[in-house]
Design an enzyme around this catalytic site. Structure first.
Site, PDB file in Angstrom:
ATOM      1  N   ASN A 106     -78.386  27.904 -19.464  1.00  0.00           N
ATOM      2  CA  ASN A 106     -77.174  28.093 -19.043  1.00  0.00           C
ATOM      3  C   ASN A 106     -76.002  26.781 -18.750  1.00  0.00           C
ATOM      4  O   ASN A 106     -74.810  27.026 -19.193  1.00  0.00           O
ATOM      5  CB  ASN A 106     -76.951  28.659 -17.421  1.00  0.00           C
ATOM      6  CG  ASN A 106     -77.742  27.993 -16.365  1.00  0.00           C
ATOM      7  OD1 ASN A 106     -78.723  26.825 -16.814  1.00  0.00           O
ATOM      8  ND2 ASN A 106     -77.446  28.171 -15.312  1.00  0.00           N
ATOM      9  N   HIS A 163     -81.803  21.867 -19.550  1.00  0.00           N
ATOM     10  CA  HIS A 163     -80.688  22.796 -19.952  1.00  0.00           C
ATOM     11  C   HIS A 163     -79.968  23.390 -18.907  1.00  0.00           C
ATOM     12  O   HIS A 163     -79.129  24.212 -19.135  1.00  0.00           O
ATOM     13  CB  HIS A 163     -81.306  23.725 -21.265  1.00  0.00           C
ATOM     14  CG  HIS A 163     -82.190  24.382 -20.531  1.00  0.00           C
ATOM     15  ND1 HIS A 163     -82.702  25.760 -21.481  1.00  0.00           N
ATOM     16  CD2 HIS A 163     -83.165  24.619 -19.321  1.00  0.00           C
ATOM     17  CE1 HIS A 163     -83.516  26.227 -20.704  1.00  0.00           C
ATOM     18  NE2 HIS A 163     -83.863  25.599 -19.816  1.00  0.00           N
ATOM     19  N   HIS A 164     -80.294  23.126 -17.708  1.00  0.00           N
ATOM     20  CA  HIS A 164     -79.867  23.832 -16.617  1.00  0.00           C
ATOM     21  C   HIS A 164     -78.647  22.909 -16.009  1.00  0.00           C
ATOM     22  O   HIS A 164     -78.019  23.199 -14.858  1.00  0.00           O
ATOM     23  CB  HIS A 164     -80.802  24.185 -15.281  1.00  0.00           C
ATOM     24  CG  HIS A 164     -81.994  25.343 -15.960  1.00  0.00           C
ATOM     25  ND1 HIS A 164     -81.338  26.457 -16.675  1.00  0.00           N
ATOM     26  CD2 HIS A 164     -83.222  25.470 -15.837  1.00  0.00           C
ATOM     27  CE1 HIS A 164     -82.437  27.120 -16.885  1.00  0.00           C
ATOM     28  NE2 HIS A 164     -83.438  26.500 -16.744  1.00  0.00           N
ATOM     29  N   ALA A 165     -78.721  21.768 -16.464  1.00  0.00           N
ATOM     30  CA  ALA A 165     -77.694  20.815 -15.744  1.00  0.00           C
ATOM     31  C   ALA A 165     -76.108  21.061 -16.290  1.00  0.00           C
ATOM     32  O   ALA A 165     -76.103  21.003 -17.594  1.00  0.00           O
ATOM     33  CB  ALA A 165     -78.167  19.413 -15.977  1.00  0.00           C
TER      34      ALA A 165
END
Length: 299
Positions: A161, A118-120
């Protein structure tokens, strides 16, 4: 329950690298050893095609990954050295989430023993996340006209993010994150609903927050499919989590999400996420607990 896996793809990492790559293979083996999943439920993930990655990620970023020309700054931000193995394993991880999403629509629930990256962001990777598997899966299913709306329940200790940034301003996807307020990423993005918790948060406070917000989120989302990013780094033993949830608290967390989906008849996609306990056995136990709870609820 169909469950996808991609630990057959090897990602070479330098000695001493802090990312626990072995957990994916160990988790699959433990789920089989304990009889939580039968061998027949496991399906090897198929690497996602580039054209589907382009539904979320920029051409420049994908070109750099395909040709191994990420800058030094991009490699540092990502946290992994580039290799052909990195590209193939990351594509397979996304393929697993897409496969799980398609299966969940048919069977009610499905999982990926990877994913939750989920940080990509569209134009870069960070925090050990190369591609945003959940975002790609949503866009693929929307393009196939199999769903119109989705909800992402992200309970990793680190805010999702990248997922928040992808869907900011998109009313068809409701992003919900409960995370450590003072933990990575230190510059948060704007989810549709964010709840930041202080370091040291334990079972009672965490579960109260989840119980309060989850029904409102699901009602507002009016979704066709729920993606549950079930990171286990809120666990007290986690070296990066800075929270204090017990294994019992983690199971209750999972039960609340899974039962909410079950009672609504809302198909659910289960992905992994963070987990950095030492020894790794605590991380594995928490992930196994999630699958045990999923099979108990979606009976």
């Amino acid at each position: 329950m169909r469950v996808f896996h991609c630990d057959q793809y090897v990602l070479p990492l330098p000695p001493g690298h802090r990312f626990p790559m072995e957990k994916y293979r160990l988790l699959r083996e433990l789920l089989l050893e304990r009889g939580v999943l039968p061998p027949s439920s496991l399906t090897p993930s198929v690497p996602i095609e580039r054209e589907d990655l382009e539904r979320v990620h920029t051409t420049r970023y994908l070109d750099a990954l395909w040709t191994g020309t990420l800058s030094e700054a991009e490699v540092r931000r990502l946290g992994f050295p580039w290799s052909e193995g990195l590209l193939q394993r990351s594509r397979a991880s996304v393929g697993g989430t897409v496969g799980a999403a398609q299966s969940a629509l048919e069977e009610g629930i499905a999982g990926n023993l990877a994913g939750g990256t989920h940080h990509a962001f569209p134009d870069h990777g960070e925090g050990y996340c190369v591609f945003n598997d959940i975002a790609v899966a949503i866009r693929v299913l929307q393009a196939q006209k199999r769903i119109q709306r989705a909800v992402v329940v992200d309970l990793d200790v680190h805010q999702g993010n990248g997922t928040a940034a992808v869907f900011e301003g998109d009313d068809s996807v409701f992003t919900f994150s409960i995370h450590g307020e003072h933990n990575f990423p230190f510059r948060k993005q704007r989810s549709r609903r964010d709840v930041g918790l202080p370091d040291g948060t334990g079972d009672s406070a965490y579960l109260d927050v989840l119980s309060t917000h989850l029904p409102e989120v699901l009602e507002a989302a009016s979704a066709d499919l729920l993606f549950y990013q079930a990171g286990v780094d809120p666990l007290a033993e986690d070296t990066l989590g800075r929270m204090s949830l017990t294994h019992a608290g983690m199971r209750e967390r999972d039960r609340l999400v899974l039962e909410a989906a079950w009672h609504r008849g809302l198909p659910l996609v289960l992905t992994l996420g963070g987990g950095y306990a030492k020894p790794i056995t605590a991380t594995l136990e928490a992930h196994v607990g999630t699958y045990e709870m999923a099979l108990s609820v979606f009976r």
